[in-house]
Design a protein around this motif. Structure first.
Motif, PDB file in Angstrom:
ATOM      1  N   ASP A  25      69.920  38.354  48.286  1.00 28.89           N
ATOM      2  CA  ASP A  25      69.981  37.016  47.697  1.00 28.89           C
ATOM      3  C   ASP A  25      69.585  37.067  46.218  1.00 28.89           C
ATOM      4  OD1 ASP A  25      70.470  34.329  47.706  1.00 28.89           O
ATOM      5  OD2 ASP A  25      68.609  33.766  48.723  1.00 28.89           O
ATOM      6  N   GLY A  26      70.134  36.122  45.460  1.00 28.37           N
ATOM      7  CA  GLY A  26      69.732  35.986  44.060  1.00 28.37           C
ATOM      8  C   GLY A  26      70.768  36.450  43.055  1.00 28.37           C
ATOM      9  N   ARG A  29      71.554  33.513  40.646  1.00 26.77           N
ATOM     10  CA  ARG A  29      70.472  33.275  39.678  1.00 26.77           C
ATOM     11  C   ARG A  29      70.402  34.379  38.633  1.00 26.77           C
ATOM     12  NH1 ARG A  29      66.265  32.046  44.347  1.00 26.77           N
ATOM     13  NH2 ARG A  29      68.132  32.583  45.555  1.00 26.77           N
ATOM     14  N   ARG A  76      80.747  27.075  49.626  1.00 28.14           N
ATOM     15  CA  ARG A  76      80.756  27.369  48.191  1.00 28.14           C
ATOM     16  C   ARG A  76      82.120  27.042  47.584  1.00 28.14           C
ATOM     17  NH1 ARG A  76      76.748  32.367  46.930  1.00 28.14           N
ATOM     18  NH2 ARG A  76      75.112  31.688  48.366  1.00 28.14           N
TER      19      ARG A  76
END
Ligand code: IPE
Ligand code: IPE
Ligand code: MG
Length: 251
Positions: A25-26, A29, A76
């Protein structure tokens, strides 16, 4: 001196996990914080994978599950979904030979039938081509969600029993399904339970990932974003795992 050879000395081979599952995850970001489109984070995240596979091979850890696309990720934007599948396709094109050479088997958990046909073919090809002679199994979890998996398994188990030709009462036969028989209907039927489950990017939730298989997994959460998660970070997670006392309900 090979990278990690010093630090490897402090890992006890007999206390390593057999099956590590990662919620990578990430990526979004990572990209957004650099003013880049989210897909650049996914690209960077995918670049990490081969190095990670080599690290697992060097440690003789035989199973690695990666959460690549969840049943919820269809929410998404379409362009991000398409770009993710495109990236998966590039990854296979670029790395299939290397996977084979390094004796890495690829398998998939999840229902890939809604994916573009070209990607399904590529995945199936890679699964077949890497199926023999392997040291590491990489389980790509694609359009995967535990609830869908468990529900499908329950339906399949009952349907199978209904078809059975025995004199025994149907209800008795359903009642007699054991946990290990039920597991045969999960995508992960050939894999051992998850020993260590890692989630990057600071979130502390499971997001519908391997819920049955992780019933007794040790959990490791790190704030590091997936594209920055290095083999040294992986090493720290393994060290942490080795310090845990696993009790499985006993004293
Ligand atoms: C995880 O990164 C990768 C996939 C879900 C494919 P995210 O895309 O969830 O990254 P964040 O959580 O938005 O930073
Ligand atoms: C979980 O990450 C799915 C994958 C890593 C493929 P998400 O980023 O989609 O999960 P939530 O929405 O934050 O729980
Ligand atoms: Mg996320």
């Amino acid at each position: 001196m090979p990278e990690h050879s010093l630090s490897l000395q402090s890992l006890a081979p007999e206390k390593l996990p057999r099956h590590v599952a990662i919620i990578l995850d990430g990526n979004g970001r990572w990209a957004t914080s650099r003013g880049l489109p989210r897909i650049e984070g996914h690209r960077k995240g995918a670049e990490r994978l081969l190095d990670l596979f080599e690290f697992f091979l060097s440690l003789n850890i035989p199973y690695l599950s990666l959460y690549v696309f969840s049943t919820e990720n269809w929410k998404r934007p379409r362009h991000e979904i398409d770009a993710l599948f495109q990236l998966l396709s590039f990854f296979i094109d670029e790395n299939l030979k290397i996977l084979k050479k390094n004796r890495i088997r690829m398998i998939v958990s999840g229902d890939i039938s809604p994916l573009p046909a070209a990607i399904q073919n590529k995945l199936n090809g890679a699964i077949v081509e890497t199926a023999k002679d392997y040291l590491l199994t990489v389980n790509l979890c694609l359009n995967y969600g535990s609830r869908a998996e468990i529900l499908r398994a329950a339906k399949d188990a009952i349907l199978f029993i209904q078809k059975g030709q025995t004199g025994q009462d149907l209800t008795d036969r359903i009642e007699s399904i054991s946990e290990s028989q039920f597991e045969q209907y999960l995508y992960t039927k050939d894999l051992p339970d998850v020993d260590l489950l890692i989630r990057t990017a600071g979130e502390q939730r499971l997001s519908n990932y391997l819920l049955w298989q992780s019933a007794y997994a040790e959990l490791f959460f790190t704030p590091v974003l997936w594209p920055d998660f290095s083999n040294d970070d992986m090493f720290q997670a393994l060290l942490d795992y080795q310090r845990r006392i696993r009790k499985f309900g006993s004293i």
